[in-house]
Design an enzyme around this catalytic site. Structure first.
Site, PDB file in Angstrom:
ATOM      1  N   SER A 145       0.850  -1.256  -0.147  1.00 55.98           N
ATOM      2  CA  SER A 145       0.053   0.034  -0.118  1.00 55.98           C
ATOM      3  C   SER A 145       0.838   1.139  -0.179  1.00 55.98           C
ATOM      4  O   SER A 145       2.112   1.239  -0.296  1.00 55.98           O
ATOM      5  CB  SER A 145      -1.067  -0.071   1.179  1.00 55.98           C
ATOM      6  OG  SER A 145      -2.023   0.877   0.929  1.00 55.98           O
ATOM      7  N   ASN A 146       0.267   2.229   0.309  1.00 57.53           N
ATOM      8  CA  ASN A 146       1.020   3.561   0.416  1.00 57.53           C
ATOM      9  C   ASN A 146       0.765   4.415   1.458  1.00 57.53           C
ATOM     10  O   ASN A 146      -0.202   3.937   2.348  1.00 57.53           O
ATOM     11  CB  ASN A 146       1.207   4.325  -0.943  1.00 57.53           C
ATOM     12  CG  ASN A 146      -0.357   4.798  -1.283  1.00 57.53           C
ATOM     13  OD1 ASN A 146      -0.850   5.343  -0.724  1.00 57.53           O
ATOM     14  ND2 ASN A 146      -0.968   4.064  -2.352  1.00 57.53           N
ATOM     15  N   ARG A 147       1.293   5.613   1.563  1.00 58.30           N
ATOM     16  CA  ARG A 147       1.147   6.456   3.017  1.00 58.30           C
ATOM     17  C   ARG A 147      -0.202   7.213   2.668  1.00 58.30           C
ATOM     18  O   ARG A 147      -0.603   8.217   3.621  1.00 58.30           O
ATOM     19  CB  ARG A 147       2.248   7.504   2.947  1.00 58.30           C
ATOM     20  CG  ARG A 147       3.547   6.763   3.347  1.00 58.30           C
ATOM     21  CD  ARG A 147       4.420   7.901   3.712  1.00 58.30           C
ATOM     22  NE  ARG A 147       5.890   7.356   3.489  1.00 58.30           N
ATOM     23  CZ  ARG A 147       6.239   6.954   4.753  1.00 58.30           C
ATOM     24  NH1 ARG A 147       5.477   6.950   5.930  1.00 58.30           N
ATOM     25  NH2 ARG A 147       7.491   6.516   5.015  1.00 58.30           N
ATOM     26  N   SER A 148      -1.214   7.124   1.773  1.00 58.46           N
ATOM     27  CA  SER A 148      -2.129   8.194   1.584  1.00 58.46           C
ATOM     28  C   SER A 148      -3.133   7.970   2.834  1.00 58.46           C
ATOM     29  O   SER A 148      -3.289   6.944   3.205  1.00 58.46           O
ATOM     30  CB  SER A 148      -3.241   7.685   0.370  1.00 58.46           C
ATOM     31  OG  SER A 148      -4.205   8.538   0.412  1.00 58.46           O
ATOM     32  N   ALA A 171      -4.688   7.765  -4.135  1.00 64.77           N
ATOM     33  CA  ALA A 171      -3.738   7.281  -4.294  1.00 64.77           C
ATOM     34  C   ALA A 171      -3.518   5.828  -4.770  1.00 64.77           C
ATOM     35  O   ALA A 171      -3.290   4.951  -3.840  1.00 64.77           O
ATOM     36  CB  ALA A 171      -2.304   7.430  -3.246  1.00 64.77           C
TER      37      ALA A 171
END
Ligand code: C5P
Length: 223
Positions: free
Chosen positions: A29-32, A96
């Site tokens: 995943s990512n930091r959004s 994101a």
């Protein structure tokens, strides 16, 4: 009561990260955080729009009055957006989306009995690009986001053309004052008429209102 300058508009917003499963315990995943997208949905509803929010996993409460559709993976977000975009007069892709997913999802937890591990990644569909090709630009305003850390205007302009958006809002994710987890933001807005506007550094809530102000004041709304 806020000015009802989005009355009659149907706004589709995507927000948050996506999660791409690797095995039953793990994901990519990512930091959004989803804050910017949720602020856009909340403010649009306040200004009179009907709002559909397609949201990846976040810890945020759904804004009152907004129809929220929860998704996990990029493919699910793609499916939800494709099922609803025809209703929309404004589409804002603030999510994101993970660019890649694991080629296979292991049904069993991957063990650490090997010194190194290769994950094969496969590209996810680009939802915004698909919308750029599919949507009716005379009737629908398509707004993309670009998370960049350098050459903001240049990267934004590239994305505007590649993905056939009407507007692109560039965020600085290289700075601690803006970017993913921050409560504040500053947007650079580029449009397909060739103009560029630098919005001030403000809270994400205020930033969302300023983006709507920009869209309304410059006659980007289609109806
Ligand atoms: O190419 P990049 O990911 O930087 O572009 C960002 C924009 O494209 C955002 O509006 C994002 O929501 C959208 N996007 C998408 N599907 C993807 C990747 C990005 O809709 N797979």
């Amino acid at each position: 009561l806020a000015v009802q300058d989005l009355a009659g508009q149907v706004v589709l917003v995507t927000a948050g990260p996506t999660r791409e499963p690797i095995d039953p315990a793990r994901f990519l995943s990512n930091r959004s955080s989803g804050k910017m997208g949720y602020a856009l949905a909340r403010t649009a509803f306040r200004r009179g729009a009907r709002v559909i929010l397609v949201s990846g996993p976040t810890t945020l409460d759904g804004p009152p009055g907004v129809q929220r559709i929860d998704v996990t993976t990029a493919q699910q977000m793609y499916d939800a957006v494709m099922a609803h975009y025809r209703e929309a007069t404004v589409i804002i892709k603030a999510a994101a989306v993970a660019d890649f997913r694991s080629r296979e999802e292991s049904t069993e937890k991957i063990k650490k009995d090997q010194a190194s591990l290769v994950l094969h990644l496969q590209q996810n569909p680009d939802i915004l690009k698909e919308l750029g090709a599919r949507c009716d630009h005379d009737r629908q305003l398509l707004v993309g986001f670009a998370a960049e850390s350098a050459r903001f205007a240049e990267e934004g302009r590239k994305k505007l053309h590649n993905k056939q958006c009407d507007l692109i809002a560039v965020n600085d994710i290289g700075s601690e004052r803006t970017g993913f987890a921050s409560d504040a933001n500053r947007l650079l807005v580029l449009d397909n008429r060739g103009y560029m506007a630098e919005l001030p550094y403000v809270s994400k809530e205020r930033c969302a209102d300023l983006l709507w102000d920009h869209i309304v004041a410059n006659n980007f709304l289609r109806s």
